[in-house]
Design a protein around this motif. Sequence first.
Motif: not given
Lengths: 606, 422
Positions: A73-75, A105-108, A118-119, A140-143
């Motif tokens: 899984y990717d967050l 977060l900054r990179r995203a 991808i977090f 804002g986050f999901f898997v």
Amino acid sequence: MKKVYSARQNVIILMFLIVGILYVFRLFYIQVIDDSWEISSRKNALRNKVQYPSRGLVYDRFGELLVYNEATYDLMVIPNQVVEMDTMELASLLDLTLDEVREKLRRARAYSPFASSIFEKQISKETYGFIEEKLYKYPGFFVQARTLRYYPKPIAAHTLGYIGEVNDRILQEKPYYRMGDYIGVSGIEKSYENQLRGRKGVRVMMVDVHNREQGSFREGEFDTVAIPGINIWSSIDMKLQEYGEMLMKNKKGSIVAIEPKTGEVLCIVSSPSYDPNLMVGRNRSSNYLKLLRDSINKPLFNRALMATYPPGSTFKMANALIALQEGVIEPTTKFTCDHGFVFGNLRVGCHNHPSPTDVISSVQYSCNAYYCKVFRQIIDNRKKYKNTREAYNKWREYVLNMGFGVTYDTDLPYELRGNVPTAEYYDRYHGKNRWKSLSIISLAIGQGEMGTTPLQLANFAATIANKGYYVRPHVVKAIGCRDSLNRKYSEKVYTGIDAIHYESIIQGMVNAVTAGTAARSKIKNITSAGKTGTAQNPHGKDHALYIAFAPVEDPKIAISVVVENAGFGGVWAAPIASLMIEYYINRSVDWVDMENNIKNANLMNN
Amino acid sequence: MSQRIGRQSMFANIDWILVAIYFLLVFVGWINIYAATYTPTSESIFDLDRNSGRQFLWILISMGVALIIILIDAKVYTTFTWVFYGITTVLILLVIFVGTEVSGAKSWLGVGDLGIQPSEFAKITAAMALAKYAGESNRNVEQLRVQIISFILIFVPALIILMQNDTGSALVFVVFLFVLYREGMPGTILWIGLTLIVIFLLTLLFSHWHVIIAISVLTLFMWFFIRRYRKDVLKMVLISFMLSSFSFGVDYIFDNILQPHQKSRIEVLIGTETDLRGAGYNVNQSKIAIGSGGFFGKGFLKGTQTKYKFVPEQSTDFIFCTIGEEWGFLGSFLVIVLFLLLLIRIILLSERQRSRYSRIYGYGIAGVLFTHIAVNIGMTLGLMPVIGIPLPYISYGGSSLIAFTMMLFIFIKLDMNRQNIV
Ligand SMILES: [Zn+2]
């Protein structure tokens, strides 16, 4: 007639208007009437959830699984949907520091505030369990489900290859891929990428303020189903591959085995190798760097396709075949050997053996003098060619046709062509046309500038087994259910040497095994034809070479073995080849002493 | 009028309406290109690292080109038509051999960012060539010979462009049939052409059996209910048989003769196989973006769907999404109205020309513009297959902006000169 048709302007203007009105209606419908399109940023948001297809599996020639997938899984995060949150808790859930969370977060956000990126990738099933329960606190986050490659047996790393995340260059060149996607980087994964990858799907989801997915936007109108990748049946024999890797443990070198009639590669061993599972998962990059930095063993280097060695005496058959085809010798033509070939102050030594020899016994005893003389007959044939250069070019053409100095366009990436020197090369070295057969006499016995890869040596054995042709070596037997292999992998490529000339060569190779240079490699109940070779190594002990095929009556396997720094080919390379042949044909090995002997030998520090 | 000519003004007789529409469209394009790549931390609209900054440069260059075109004597265009036609034909041929490939189509000439797309200019010279040939005073487009030579003039560049894999641009040339129609080519040729195209597309979308059944049902229906077809049973059977075999032939060629890569190109084109990014991605995303715009739009720079990676080719082929999302129905409606005004104005001006050259050229460029507009906007609305051709004056891109500027201003110049028969 001038103005007759001017009324037709109305037809054309009417057409413009109709299309314009049609489009305005369409716009009015989707933008104003149909409010299911409306996404107010306060109430809900859209989320594109990519549906990753499972990558095609890879089987061996008997249907044994070589590569499969496991879920991971990717967050993911969409930065502009993130609200104020408990960063501490998130950090501890993911086992990250606060700074790392902020940096991610900054990179995203730098990638895109609106698109997902991808977090944290490849989170474990356990972590996934924890996170899933708490996800409602983190809008804002999901898997997103992904798959990773796994290898039931730690073998065939070079052939199977590995996958890696796409880089910027690929993103630019191949629009299918998006940031974070995987692509085959080497081996079968690379050459069959398009078949293996399948096709991604997408679900456009509505998400409410509590970060709950409300189902597909507009009843799934924009969703597309992911199409799984196609399974591939490799021609590799997993058992043989495993056996070969075991024999080559603690040795540098390679084994390549080919089914002569089909060109199907049965095994490619390049030693030292690595466990392909190292190229998967969260430690992938550190493992990769470790392998890359191992400059002594070079485990990432695929010797079978990329290392080049002088073919040594294994090349003598090529010269005999050319001489027979050119008619400069007959199978019965004999030459004497005075413990070597002497001309002026040039001397090529030979070992003790009955003299004179004909074609058969020259192969059997690997007589250097015989081949120096044969080579001179070819190059100094002034009846047919007006100078050395012309004769040499003809000779070189034969050699290339036999599969030396060329690539086969196999389905494995990074195949090298080796080297058969050009006339221009000798011009540069000796001066234009100032070289003769004697200046290049080392080619007679496969030394000097000649460079061949283990794959080419195995293919050469296959051309002898087939008496004059080869099928481009390839590692894939079938793709999916259909028989959709590229046609070039079933076409015969002819060497330009008539089948009849192979008879005496093969007899010589059979004699070499029964009572010649390769006598250590006799196999019970299987007649094999083989030839030893020794590749001169200016940097240390010579490399041992051996090529062979068996059974002679109906060849099922052609093989080349290279053991670096192991000296004479008959000692190490020939027995390894024989064990491989025996194992492949009988599925077991009777010759246990030799097996143990080789298994336990460590030639790494020779 | 004649007094104004006497004053020798550089812009005497210029049609300011066309010029105004042109500037409005270019401006709309420029700010939307900026919006399409806008980030909260964004740099200025003039930043040369951004598409908007580069587009500004292209706009300046285009204006310079427009000015030069106005200054040059109109006779130059008519006199040297064949030279221009020859040059662009050589250029598009050259592209096949030394061109650079961009997303599957080999249509660019040049290095790096400074590439030009000769096919954009070939559209202008094709319109000029048609005007030159068919516009000769002794030519009558009712004659078969004139029609055939006109076809050749059109289809030579179209075929070469098709060989570059730039199917979209090649298809644009079909529109010149309408020009010939205006000049007196029998309407039946146009309708037969259209019928064949429709059958062609339907066959690929469904299968030849469906199409053949549809043709038969339609024939029967017409025979039953329309009295004047009653007598011509044989003719009707013959026509429906011919159409059916055409459909069958299309299917046969598609299944048995075309190479897989050619097939997939057609499949992508007509949308049975969705685009290369997988799964109708572009079209879906663009519909979502436009649909979410609502009546008034989200406001300048406020769009979320059209920014970054959601809709690819955002500032080029899919620029209309940004307009739809940020300016809503109102903005999109106004842009369509502007385009319609442009097209109708060109047709009306063409009709007032005394020179046939100018009239045919005017119809030619109206057709080219119309095809671009209809296909591009239709594509973003999901009404047309995904064909990558730019939206005139609005899409990002130097070649297309300069070419469309030249196209229009040559016409404006010809129109300025309408008092003299060239
Ligand atoms: Zn000897």
